[in-house]
Design an enzyme around this catalytic site. Structure first.
Site, PDB file in Angstrom:
ATOM      1  N   GLU A 114       0.837  -1.220   0.000  1.00  0.00           N
ATOM      2  CA  GLU A 114       0.000   0.000   0.000  1.00  0.00           C
ATOM      3  C   GLU A 114       0.865   1.260   0.000  1.00  0.00           C
ATOM      4  OE1 GLU A 114      -2.086  -1.644   3.395  1.00  0.00           O
ATOM      5  OE2 GLU A 114      -3.995  -1.293   2.377  1.00  0.00           O
ATOM      6  N   GLU A 134      -3.496  -9.762   3.783  1.00  0.00           N
ATOM      7  CA  GLU A 134      -4.302  -9.529   4.986  1.00  0.00           C
ATOM      8  C   GLU A 134      -5.365 -10.601   5.213  1.00  0.00           C
ATOM      9  OE1 GLU A 134      -3.389  -7.171   2.863  1.00  0.00           O
ATOM     10  OE2 GLU A 134      -2.790  -5.365   3.936  1.00  0.00           O
TER      11      GLU A 134
HETATM   12  N1  COA Z   1       4.594  -7.138  11.572  1.00  0.00           N
HETATM   13  C1  COA Z   1       5.389  -7.383  12.629  1.00  0.00           C
HETATM   14  N2  COA Z   1       6.504  -8.125  12.550  1.00  0.00           N
HETATM   15  C2  COA Z   1       6.824  -8.630  11.353  1.00  0.00           C
HETATM   16  C3  COA Z   1       6.062  -8.412  10.199  1.00  0.00           C
HETATM   17  C4  COA Z   1       4.899  -7.621  10.344  1.00  0.00           C
HETATM   18  N3  COA Z   1       4.115  -7.325   9.301  1.00  0.00           N
HETATM   19  N4  COA Z   1       6.638  -9.070   9.162  1.00  0.00           N
HETATM   20  C5  COA Z   1       7.744  -9.651   9.646  1.00  0.00           C
HETATM   21  N5  COA Z   1       7.861  -9.393  10.976  1.00  0.00           N
HETATM   22  C6  COA Z   1       8.905  -9.845  11.882  1.00  0.00           C
HETATM   23  C7  COA Z   1       8.755 -11.300  12.259  1.00  0.00           C
HETATM   24  O1  COA Z   1       7.809 -11.455  13.305  1.00  0.00           O
HETATM   25  C8  COA Z   1      10.159 -11.626  12.675  1.00  0.00           C
HETATM   26  O2  COA Z   1      10.386 -11.082  13.981  1.00  0.00           O
HETATM   27  P1  COA Z   1      11.149 -11.974  15.101  1.00  0.00           P
HETATM   28  O3  COA Z   1      12.521 -12.236  14.502  1.00  0.00           O
HETATM   29  O4  COA Z   1      11.189 -11.062  16.286  1.00  0.00           O
HETATM   30  O5  COA Z   1      10.353 -13.215  15.265  1.00  0.00           O
HETATM   31  C9  COA Z   1      11.000 -10.828  11.718  1.00  0.00           C
HETATM   32  O6  COA Z   1      10.163  -9.772  11.232  1.00  0.00           O
HETATM   33  C10 COA Z   1      11.493 -11.626  10.524  1.00  0.00           C
HETATM   34  O7  COA Z   1      10.357 -12.207   9.891  1.00  0.00           O
HETATM   35  P2  COA Z   1      10.227 -13.759   9.558  1.00  0.00           P
HETATM   36  O8  COA Z   1       8.780 -14.076   9.423  1.00  0.00           O
HETATM   37  O9  COA Z   1      11.011 -14.557  10.533  1.00  0.00           O
HETATM   38  O10 COA Z   1      10.955 -13.804   8.134  1.00  0.00           O
HETATM   39  P3  COA Z   1      10.722 -14.881   6.979  1.00  0.00           P
HETATM   40  O11 COA Z   1      11.801 -14.686   5.992  1.00  0.00           O
HETATM   41  O12 COA Z   1      10.543 -16.238   7.529  1.00  0.00           O
HETATM   42  O13 COA Z   1       9.330 -14.473   6.303  1.00  0.00           O
HETATM   43  C11 COA Z   1       7.710 -12.935   5.422  1.00  0.00           C
HETATM   44  C12 COA Z   1       9.197 -13.248   5.629  1.00  0.00           C
HETATM   45  C13 COA Z   1       7.592 -11.535   4.844  1.00  0.00           C
HETATM   46  C14 COA Z   1       7.103 -13.946   4.453  1.00  0.00           C
HETATM   47  C15 COA Z   1       6.976 -13.022   6.783  1.00  0.00           C
HETATM   48  O14 COA Z   1       7.675 -12.227   7.716  1.00  0.00           O
HETATM   49  C16 COA Z   1       5.566 -12.531   6.742  1.00  0.00           C
HETATM   50  O15 COA Z   1       4.671 -13.222   6.249  1.00  0.00           O
HETATM   51  N6  COA Z   1       5.312 -11.342   7.327  1.00  0.00           N
HETATM   52  C17 COA Z   1       3.993 -10.797   7.444  1.00  0.00           C
HETATM   53  C18 COA Z   1       3.473 -10.267   6.122  1.00  0.00           C
HETATM   54  C19 COA Z   1       2.058  -9.775   6.285  1.00  0.00           C
HETATM   55  O16 COA Z   1       1.123 -10.518   6.539  1.00  0.00           O
HETATM   56  N7  COA Z   1       1.865  -8.448   6.115  1.00  0.00           N
HETATM   57  C20 COA Z   1       0.601  -7.828   6.213  1.00  0.00           C
HETATM   58  C21 COA Z   1       0.398  -7.327   7.594  1.00  0.00           C
HETATM   59  S1  COA Z   1      -1.184  -6.556   7.769  1.00  0.00           S
END
Ligand code: COA
Length: 259
Positions: A114, A134
């Site tokens: 966004e 989402e």
């Molecule tokens: N909000 C808060 N924390 C987030 C985040 C978010 N949107 N996206 C990633 N993080 C954090 C993770 O919780 C993790 O924190 P930690 O190390 O303290 O546990 C850190 O960032 C690294 O993320 P991680 O998930 O371990 O990395 P990954 O390479 O395995 O996966 C993604 C990457 C992007 C696929 C995954 O982080 C993800 O799906 N994030 C959320 C995306 C999402 O749904 N966004 C919309 C939100 S409304």
């Protein structure tokens, strides 16, 4: 001004705003959103800023969304306020009269997608990944993703992306018009700088009028959008900028719009 979660660097008039929470994949918590708002407001009024580029710190993410930890505890009224506030901040980016380019270096999910869509242009590293996941969290986008995505890629494609919550790779993003160009990750800054240099060689008033005509015109009936265009065309015609541009063409020289 120094920020906690945002790096700012003005390089020859191009202000780089880097969301800087790499350990959380640059997720947008309240603090970061407030800082983005402040930085965009400051950039709008700063004559040393001619254009803005938004990017994310680290190798992996542009912005991986709103901060899910903060979202989790919101009630209905708070969540609506949260969305309205985010929408207003992103609208401020979109309404900047100076060009704003998203330099999408990695994950641009949820609020990250966004944020990129609120920028005037999007240039993506081939490593970039877009999406509005989402629905996987039992939510819908709250920072205008349901509105900007269909305007960029069309209703059918937008609904498919929104309803599945799937990832969209950089090449697909370029093919469907979500980004205007892609490049190797190491070339992203250079590519953004080159596009900005091209834009800044043009008349600054004309550039800001194009932004205004497209932003406002798209939400108006066609005839009203055309009237807005004609009005801005008239304003431009009264400016020294048009005198310089047309004279330079007729004199067979390069225009200098920033005397
Ligand atoms: N909000 C808060 N924390 C987030 C985040 C978010 N949107 N996206 C990633 N993080 C954090 C993770 O919780 C993790 O924190 P930690 O190390 O303290 O546990 C850190 O960032 C690294 O993320 P991680 O998930 O371990 O990395 P990954 O390479 O395995 O996966 C993604 C990457 C992007 C696929 C995954 O982080 C993800 O799906 N994030 C959320 C995306 C999402 O749904 N966004 C919309 C939100 S409304």
């Amino acid at each position: 001004m120094a920020y906690e979660n945002l790096l700012t660097e003005n390089r020859d008039g191009l202000l780089w705003l880097t969301v800087n929470r790499p350990d959380k994949l640059n997720a947008l918590n309240r603090q970061t959103m407030a800082e983005l708002d402040a930085a965009v407001g400051a950039a709008a009024g700063d004559p040393s800023v001619l254009a803005v580029a938004v990017t994310g710190a680290g190798e992996k993410a542009f912005v991986a969304g709103a901060d899910i930890g903060e979202l989790k505890s919101l009630g209905a009224v708070q969540a609506k306020e949260f969305a309205l506030r985010g929408q207003a901040i992103f609208a401020r980016i979109e309404r900047m009269s100076k060009p704003v380019v998203a330099a999408v270096n990695g994950f641009a999910l949820g609020g990250g997608c966004e944020l990129a869509m609120a920028c005037h242009l999007r240039i993506a590293s081939l490593k970039a990944v877009f999406g509005q996941p989402e629905v996987k969290l039992g939510l819908i986008p709250g920072y205008a993703g349901t509105q900007r995505l269909p305007r960029l890629v069309g209703r059918g494609r937008a609904l498919e992306i929104l309803l599945t919550g799937r990832n969209v790779g950089a090449e697909e993003a370029e093919r469907i018009g979500l980004v205007s160009a892609t490049c190797e990750p190491a070339q992203l800054r250079e590519k953004v700088e080159a596009v900005v240099t091209t834009i800044l060689a043009n008349g600054p008033l004309a550039v800001s009028h194009c932004i205004e005509a497209v932003n406002h015109g798209l939400d108006l009936p066609f005839d009203d959008g055309c009237l807005l265009e004609a009005t801005l065309f008239g304003v431009g015609a009264a400016s020294p900028e048009m005198a310089e541009g047309t004279s330079a063409f007729l004199d067979k020289r390069k225009p200098n719009f920033r005397l």
